[in-house]
Write an enzyme that holds these catalytic residues in place. Structure first.
Site, PDB file in Angstrom:
ATOM      1  N   LYS A   1       9.479   0.232   3.622  1.00  0.00           N
ATOM      2  CA  LYS A   1       8.850   1.535   3.457  1.00  0.00           C
ATOM      3  C   LYS A   1       9.785   2.411   2.636  1.00  0.00           C
ATOM      4  CE  LYS A   1       6.396   1.044   7.790  1.00  0.00           C
ATOM      5  NZ  LYS A   1       6.996   0.009   8.615  1.00  0.00           N
TER       6      LYS A   1
ATOM      7  N   GLY B   1       1.005   5.627   1.515  1.00  0.00           N
ATOM      8  CA  GLY B   1       0.420   6.660   2.348  1.00  0.00           C
ATOM      9  C   GLY B   1       1.081   7.989   2.091  1.00  0.00           C
TER      10      GLY B   1
ATOM     11  N   GLY C   1       0.835  -1.202   0.000  1.00  0.00           N
ATOM     12  CA  GLY C   1       0.000   0.000   0.000  1.00  0.00           C
ATOM     13  C   GLY C   1       0.857   1.234   0.000  1.00  0.00           C
TER      14      GLY C   1
ATOM     15  N   ASP D   1       3.001   9.231  18.188  1.00  0.00           N
ATOM     16  CA  ASP D   1       1.924   9.069  17.205  1.00  0.00           C
ATOM     17  C   ASP D   1       1.284   7.695  17.350  1.00  0.00           C
ATOM     18  OD1 ASP D   1       0.255   9.983  15.187  1.00  0.00           O
ATOM     19  OD2 ASP D   1       1.510   9.175  13.586  1.00  0.00           O
TER      20      ASP D   1
END
Length: 627
Positions: A54, A35, A33, A148
């Site tokens: 990532k 982001g 995916g 976060d």
């Protein structure tokens, strides 16, 4: 499939023409995916382990400041170890597209799990709490504050939750214009009050975020989310979270985590110690176990095909892989499902589940959809359901042989104090709510400490009516916990509101006397009993009364300085005044209604009853923003 970068969950896809085929020594296989910060790719490490890689977006990588911050955060993240974090295995912050490889964790994020399967049972909450506490221990020991922690950054893996994206979220700050003095950094709904205020943070800030996530996991609702980001931040700083849906075994420690004063919150070690007293076996519910198995099987498929697309249905071996994974999950959790002849045996969605549905969730249920053919079709053919109010709906159901009993479902209705049967559903005893030759009812409380229930009754039935009542209750409850039908409600809908919290205390004090406590009757009804006047308030969808000739049409609003609203009123012989304001029409002859009923306890109070109902309705309108 969680991306770990804030992207939406999607199935893995083949690498595109512009996607790299390697990251350092890691072979890239598929796209998981993407982001705001970059893409997440499935990779294979040199030792054969699967990794989540990532890759930072090129436009971010062009910023020297971002690249330097990314380098610092990679170094910090590599210091974190432990079973409940996704370990960083390799990284290259100096590559044209900076990247970081961490252990691949198959399974949904906490956000996805709650959205798709509803709140976690007590066993799942215990596993989640212990895992998050253990992860915080490692993060804080490494001298870091996550800053976060949110449901999208917690993966529900086979061996427990895994916290991801610690440190990386801070690297993103330089490109999101959130680093100015006093500006909050993070996800507003799960910030701590000190973070929302831009103050200096300690490890207690992460503990507050964990408390918010546990409320979400137990209730399905974000504890502080408002209509806007500023309202959400205000709620974080000033509002008290509703922890009523958190099981009693965990509620005290969750309340402590959400203390506004950081000094009053438990440490990660204290949080971990508190979980040891919970008796429920730590386990993910079966829906989460199946999601973990699906994700692991899909990753295995891309690995064995070396990144080439293949059909999972082309043979039985993918089901065998999934079966083996589910067996591993079952060692940690419960509810392992059997796979035979390439197909899974349908598990009982209520098995190994502890029921905990919050009042806020119950208020937004489209009750009549629980009488649809897709829910109770096994009992017979239901006719068009008829709404009594937002909590209660009925339908004639045609059975084999032509009989037509009336079946009624109640959602968030007052929990009856009646005899328990020998049955149970979702760890809640089934209650016998109505008995007779032609009628029977069955109900369960919405949670162990809940004052409201889900009820299913069968009336006008020939023969046994309790068996279909039990079957109907189980069908309705299954739908509620697996894919709850949500009513289409506006932001200003009166159906959404907690009636006990929708009236200003000064208005109630003037109407029934100061110091009178609110008492919830059901999720849409509240009452205050004073010495001179009793007041009941209902905020619900019901039949319209503004065009009913039995009721007097009145204009209210003058004395409370609101624009006049047309209402319907009925005054009984004993002086009880019932005022019904139809706020907005919905469908057919129904509308969203605020109803205030004032009952005089003494004759001297009769003269103020109708005025009191107007004041109460006006206060609700004011809070909803209709003024």
């Amino acid at each position: 499939m969680p991306t770990g970068t804030g992207g939406e969950a999607t199935a893995m896809k083949q690498l595109g023409a512009n996607d790299p085929r390697s990251a350092g020594r890691h072979r890239l296989l598929a796209v998981i995916g993407q982001g705001a910060m970059g893409r997440v790719l499935l990779g294979r490490a040199p030792d054969g382990r699967l990794v989540a890689v990532k890759m930072v977006h090129r436009h971010l990588a062009r910023s020297p400041e971002f690249r330097e911050r990314f380098r610092m955060e990679v170094q910090a993240s590599q210091r974190v170890t432990g079973a409940y974090t996704a370990a960083v295995m390799d990284a290259d912050p100096d590559a044209p597209e900076p990247w970081l490889a961490s252990t691949y964790v198959p399974g949904p994020s906490l956000r996805e799990a709650v959205e798709q399967s509803g709140p976690l049972p007590l066993g799942g909450l215990r596993l989640l709490t212990a895992g998050l506490a253990a992860a915080l221990l490692e993060i804080h020991r490494a001298g870091m504050i996550h800053r976060d922690l949110k449901p999208a950054n917690v993966l529900l893996g086979a061996e427990g939750p895994r916290v991801i994206d610690f440190g990386i979220a801070r690297a993103l700050e330089t490109r999101t214009q959130l680093t100015s003095t006093g500006s909050p950094i993070g996800s507003p709904a799960f910030m701590s009050p000190e973070q929302a205020g831009g103050d200096e943070l300690t490890t207690a800030s992460d503990v507050f975020s964990v408390g918010g996530m546990l409320v979400l996991a137990a209730s399905g609702q974000n504890p502080f989310t408002g209509a806007s980001a500023p309202q959400t931040l205000y709620n974080v700083v000033h509002a008290r979270a509703d922890t009523g849906a958190v099981p009693a075994a965990l509620r005290t420690v969750v309340d402590a985590c959400l203390a506004k004063n950081p000094a009053h919150r438990p440490t990660a070690e204290q949080l971990l110690g508190a979980v040891e007293a919970v008796s429920a076996r730590a386990a993910w519910p079966s829906e989460v176990q199946r999601a973990i198995a699906r994700d692991a099987a899909e990753a295995q498929r891309w690995d064995e095909s070396d990144g080439q697309p293949s059909e999972p249905a082309g043979g039985r071996r993918w089901w065998v892989i999934a079966a083996a994974i589910v067996t591993v999950v079952g060692v940690v959790g419960a509810g392992v499902f059997a796979l035979t002849h390439g197909r899974s045996a349908a598990p009982d969605p209520l098995a190994h589940r502890t029921l905990a549905i919050s009042d806020d969730q119950l208020r937004t249920v489209d009750t009549c959809r629980l009488l649809g053919a897709d829910v109770i079709g096994s009992l017979g053919q239901p006719a068009q359901p008829v709404l009594t109010n937002s909590s209660v709906c009925s339908a004639k159901v045609t059975l084999s042989g032509g009989r037509q009993p009336t079946m009624t479902v109640g959602v968030g209705v007052a929990a009856p104090d009646v005899v328990r049967t020998a049955d149970s559903l979702a760890d809640q005893p089934v209650l016998d709510t109505r008995a007779g030759n032609r009628a029977c009812g069955r109900a369960v409380r919405a949670g162990a400490q809940s004052k409201v229930a889900i009820e299913f009754t069968v009336a006008d039935a020939d023969g046994d009516s309790c068996a279909p009542a039990m079957a109907g209750l189980k069908s309705a409850l299954t739908r509620l916990v697996t894919n709850s039908p949500t009513a289409s409600l506006s932001r200003q809908s009166v159906v959404r509101v907690d009636p006990c919290a929708s009236v200003d205390s000064s208005v109630i004090g003037a109407a029934v006397g100061s110091g009178v406590s609110a008492s919830a009757i059901d999720v849409h009804t509240c009452q205050w009993q004073g010495t001179g006047l009793g007041m009941k308030l209902q905020t619900t969808e019901t039949a319209r009364l503004d065009n009913n000739p039995k009721y007097q049409q009145v204009g209210i609003g003058g004395e409370i300085q609101l624009a006049p609203h047309q209402a319907a009123r009925l005054v009984d012989a004993d002086g009880t005044c019932s005022t019904y304001l139809m706020v907005q029409p919905t469908t057919g002859d129904r509308g969203e209604t605020i109803a205030a009923i004032a009952h005089p306890v003494t004759p001297a109070s009769s003269g103020k009853a109708c005025g009191a109902t107007e004041s109460v309705i006006g206060s609700v309108l004011e809070r909803l923003g209709y003024t």
